[in-house]
Design an enzyme around this catalytic site. Structure first.
Site, PDB file in Angstrom:
ATOM      1  N   GLY A 153       0.108  44.396 -15.655  1.00  0.00           N
ATOM      2  CA  GLY A 153       0.152  43.087 -16.756  1.00  0.00           C
ATOM      3  C   GLY A 153      -1.264  42.326 -16.595  1.00  0.00           C
ATOM      4  N   HIS A 154      -2.278  42.766 -16.816  1.00  0.00           N
ATOM      5  CA  HIS A 154      -3.756  42.369 -16.431  1.00  0.00           C
ATOM      6  C   HIS A 154      -3.614  40.840 -18.045  1.00  0.00           C
ATOM      7  CE1 HIS A 154      -4.988  46.244 -14.795  1.00  0.00           C
ATOM      8  NE2 HIS A 154      -3.659  45.533 -14.422  1.00  0.00           N
TER       9      HIS A 154
ATOM     10  N   THR B  20       6.525  40.790 -15.657  1.00  0.00           N
ATOM     11  CA  THR B  20       8.142  40.771 -15.981  1.00  0.00           C
ATOM     12  C   THR B  20       8.063  39.501 -15.553  1.00  0.00           C
ATOM     13  OG1 THR B  20       8.023  40.554 -13.511  1.00  0.00           O
ATOM     14  CG2 THR B  20       8.302  42.952 -14.274  1.00  0.00           C
ATOM     15  N   GLY B  21       8.132  38.663 -15.585  1.00  0.00           N
ATOM     16  CA  GLY B  21       8.025  36.854 -15.230  1.00  0.00           C
ATOM     17  C   GLY B  21       8.196  36.454 -14.205  1.00  0.00           C
ATOM     18  N   ARG B  22       7.804  37.059 -13.313  1.00  0.00           N
ATOM     19  CA  ARG B  22       9.242  37.095 -12.391  1.00  0.00           C
ATOM     20  C   ARG B  22       8.061  35.900 -11.086  1.00  0.00           C
ATOM     21  NH1 ARG B  22       9.880  42.622  -9.093  1.00  0.00           N
ATOM     22  NH2 ARG B  22       8.390  43.031 -10.394  1.00  0.00           N
TER      23      ARG B  22
ATOM     24  N   GLN C  19      -2.422  47.593  -9.938  1.00  0.00           N
ATOM     25  CA  GLN C  19      -1.558  47.243  -9.521  1.00  0.00           C
ATOM     26  C   GLN C  19      -2.796  47.080  -8.580  1.00  0.00           C
ATOM     27  OE1 GLN C  19      -0.275  50.311 -11.313  1.00  0.00           O
ATOM     28  NE2 GLN C  19       0.472  48.397 -12.019  1.00  0.00           N
TER      29      GLN C  19
ATOM     30  N   GLY D 256     -12.155  30.150 -12.593  1.00  0.00           N
ATOM     31  CA  GLY D 256     -10.912  29.605 -13.901  1.00  0.00           C
ATOM     32  C   GLY D 256     -10.196  30.547 -14.692  1.00  0.00           C
TER      33      GLY D 256
ATOM     34  N   ASP E  88     -10.508  28.203  -8.169  1.00  0.00           N
ATOM     35  CA  ASP E  88     -10.609  26.670  -8.515  1.00  0.00           C
ATOM     36  C   ASP E  88      -8.664  26.456  -7.617  1.00  0.00           C
ATOM     37  OD1 ASP E  88      -9.581  29.317 -10.370  1.00  0.00           O
ATOM     38  OD2 ASP E  88      -9.022  27.581 -11.489  1.00  0.00           O
TER      39      ASP E  88
ATOM     40  N   ASP F  59      -2.421  41.394  -9.136  1.00  0.00           N
ATOM     41  CA  ASP F  59      -3.031  40.369 -10.111  1.00  0.00           C
ATOM     42  C   ASP F  59      -3.753  39.631  -9.212  1.00  0.00           C
ATOM     43  OD1 ASP F  59      -0.189  40.630 -11.656  1.00  0.00           O
ATOM     44  OD2 ASP F  59       0.633  40.310 -10.245  1.00  0.00           O
TER      45      ASP F  59
ATOM     46  N   SER G 132     -15.281  33.258  -9.858  1.00  0.00           N
ATOM     47  CA  SER G 132     -13.625  33.295 -10.731  1.00  0.00           C
ATOM     48  C   SER G 132     -13.616  31.528 -10.458  1.00  0.00           C
ATOM     49  CB  SER G 132     -13.154  34.489 -10.749  1.00  0.00           C
ATOM     50  OG  SER G 132     -12.295  33.653 -12.354  1.00  0.00           O
TER      51      SER G 132
ATOM     52  N   LYS H  90      -7.438  41.438 -12.186  1.00  0.00           N
ATOM     53  CA  LYS H  90      -8.388  42.908 -12.826  1.00  0.00           C
ATOM     54  C   LYS H  90      -8.506  42.476 -14.155  1.00  0.00           C
ATOM     55  CE  LYS H  90      -5.156  45.197 -10.829  1.00  0.00           C
ATOM     56  NZ  LYS H  90      -4.059  43.376 -10.164  1.00  0.00           N
ATOM     57  N   GLY H  91      -8.370  41.604 -15.506  1.00  0.00           N
ATOM     58  CA  GLY H  91      -8.420  41.680 -16.742  1.00  0.00           C
ATOM     59  C   GLY H  91      -9.161  41.028 -16.119  1.00  0.00           C
TER      60      GLY H  91
END
Ligand code: GDP
Ligand code: IMO
Ligand code: MG
Length: 439
Positions: A41-42, A305-307, A225, A419, A337, A14, A417, A17-18
């Site tokens: 999840g990207h 997963t929203g965790r 990952q 934002g 930021d 997380d 980056s 990467k996306g």
């Protein structure tokens, strides 16, 4: 000459990467994933539009790019079509002309999900905190030589007999731990239409990738990952089940090592971890409030997963290790930021164990739990850096923090980056990045 750039998360995932893959994809012809599955999840944000990619490479957001799901991946066909349908609603068409799925990739079947649950229950307090998507059990079957590959599944008799055979063992384990046995005929009936729908996407992606490179097309390889979740190099056993590091890009695409032109590390200005496992710089107890502040400012909740993600200081010791095993030529430093509100910023520059400074990243979980991080503290900048697009517009203290990180990990910073949006980016254009982007 063709260029092939591998993008790798340096921490526990997380890192952004996306966002960075989306940013770079404009200058590339092909974007490929090589490992993992929909545990990833990207997130990509373009103006007001947000996308979350799980299986499909983030390059899909750019029209005209070919996206490859490589042989090293594990693919849940249901998840693939859910993602494709969601993208279609957002105006992005996932067609066989644009998306190729390797015939050698392995399938995730419903019993893999059930086994993932069982395995976590069996581990109790020592559970990994997986995404429960069946990733680990699918890779176990692959290594155990009983996995079902995409190419096998298109032959109905093969699919049926493999499901029957594999379910015999899987059901024994599932039932032993109080789970509900799965019915082979039902699993086959569920999978069969999905595989049929998948067939136009199936290709020999090894051939495609090598041909693309031979013909001079440029390739961006998107890691999922991250380094510390690598099954070999990560914080085992609290890892995912694939080779997430740069070496895996060859294994999972069929490209030879000589074809790789460079490696870009994605490094967040702080650290997060979702799931269990040691995390030396985690903000706990006295720093808990700070952790919450970062979680809210950085919106640190799992894209899959929203965790809530566990938050901690930047760990230069771990990132140096990541830089070494991946061979980062350049780094994209994300989420500067998010730290704008802090009075001071700590960086872990070493680990001490039993009173001695460690020379290398510990192999044993217990050691990693017991290490004492050695911190250096830098002043915060207390000024907004959100959306800044030029290095010399950064507050001096923020710039000093960026330079400090670069020195600590020994890699030039090519991108900062500021934002989530595509344009909220400083292109520093170190020599590696300038070459890759063709500037
Ligand atoms: P990935 O798995 O490495 O692709 O990262 P995720 O998408 O799971 O998580 C990164 C989150 O941070 C996403 O919500 C991004 O939109 C967001 N993000 C990426 N870069 C930045 C940044 O520089 N600043 C802020 N505030 N958010 C960012
Ligand atoms: P991206 O690509 C963060 C973690 C899980 C768990 C461990 C094993 O978005 O950075 P698995 O389901 O893979 O068997 O779970 O790995 N994990 C991730 N953490 N980002 C990810 O992906 C992750 N994919 C898996 O939380 O600790
Ligand atoms: Mg993610």
């Amino acid at each position: 000459m063709s260029k092939v750039i591998v993008v790798i998360g340096a921490q526990w995932g997380d890192e952004g990467k996306g966002k960075i893959v989306d940013l770079m994809a404009e200058r590339f012809d092909v974007v490929a994933r090589y490992q993992g599955g929909h545990n990833a999840g990207h997130s990509v944000q373009v103006g007001e539009r947000s996308f979350v990619l799980h299986l499909i490479p983030s390059g899909i957001v750019h029209e005209g790019k070919t996206c490859v799901l490589g042989n090293g991946m594990v693919i849940d066909p249901k998840a693939f079509f859910q993602e494709a349908d969601r993208l279609a609603e957002q105006g992005i068409s996932v067609t066989p002309a644009r998306v190729l799925i390797s015939s050698r990739a392995h399938l995730i079947l419903p019993y893999h999900r059930a086994l993932d649950h069982t395995s976590e229950e069996r581990l109790g307090n020592e559970r990994v905190g997986t995404t429960l998507r069946g990733i680990g059990p699918a890779y176990e079957d692959k290594a155990g030589r009983r996995g079902i590959r995409v190419a096998d599944a298109v032959v109905p008799e093969v699919l049926r007999s493999r499901i029957e055979r594999n379910l015999e063992d899987a059901n024994r384990i599932i039932e032993a731990y109080g789970g509900q046995a799965l019915d082979a005929a039902q699993v086959f009936d569920e999978m069969s239409p999905l595989i049929e729908r998948l067939s136009p996407f199936i290709a020999d992606t090894t051939l495609f990738m090598n041909r693309a490179v031979r013909e001079g097309r440029s390739v961006l390889i998107e890691g999922a990952q991250a380094t510390l979740l690598d099954v070999d190099h990560g914080t085992y056993p609290f890892v995912t089940s694939s080779c997430t590091t740069a070496g895996g890009a060859c294994m999972g695409t069929g490209l030879a090592p000589q074809r790789i032109s460079g490696v870009l590390g994605i490094v967040r200005t702080y650290t997060t971890r979702v799931g269990e496992g040691p995390f030396p710089t985690e903000m706990l107890e006295a720093e808990d409030e700070l952790g919450q502040l970062i979680r809210e400012r950085g919106r640190e909740y799992g894209a899959s997963t929203g965790r809530p993600r566990r938050c901690g200081w930047f760990d230069a010791f771990a990132t140096r290790y990541a830089a070494e095993i991946n061979g980062f030529d350049s780094v994209a430093l994300t989420k500067l930021d998010v730290l704008d509100a802090l009075d001071e910023v700590k960086v872990c520059v070493g680990y001490r164990l039993a009173g001695r400074e460690l020379e290398s990243f510990p192999a044993v979980s217990k050691d990693l739990r017991d290490v004492e991080p050695v911190y250096e503290t830098l002043p915060g900048w207390k000024t907004s850096t959100e959306g800044v697009t030029e290095l010399d517009r950064l507050p001096a203290k923020a710039r000093a923090y960026v330079e400090f990180i670069s020195r600590q990990i020994g890699v030039p910073i090519g991108i900062v980056s500021t934002g989530p949006e595509r344009g909220q980016t400083i292109l520093v254009r170190d020599s590696a990045l300038a070459g890759w982007l063709g500037d």
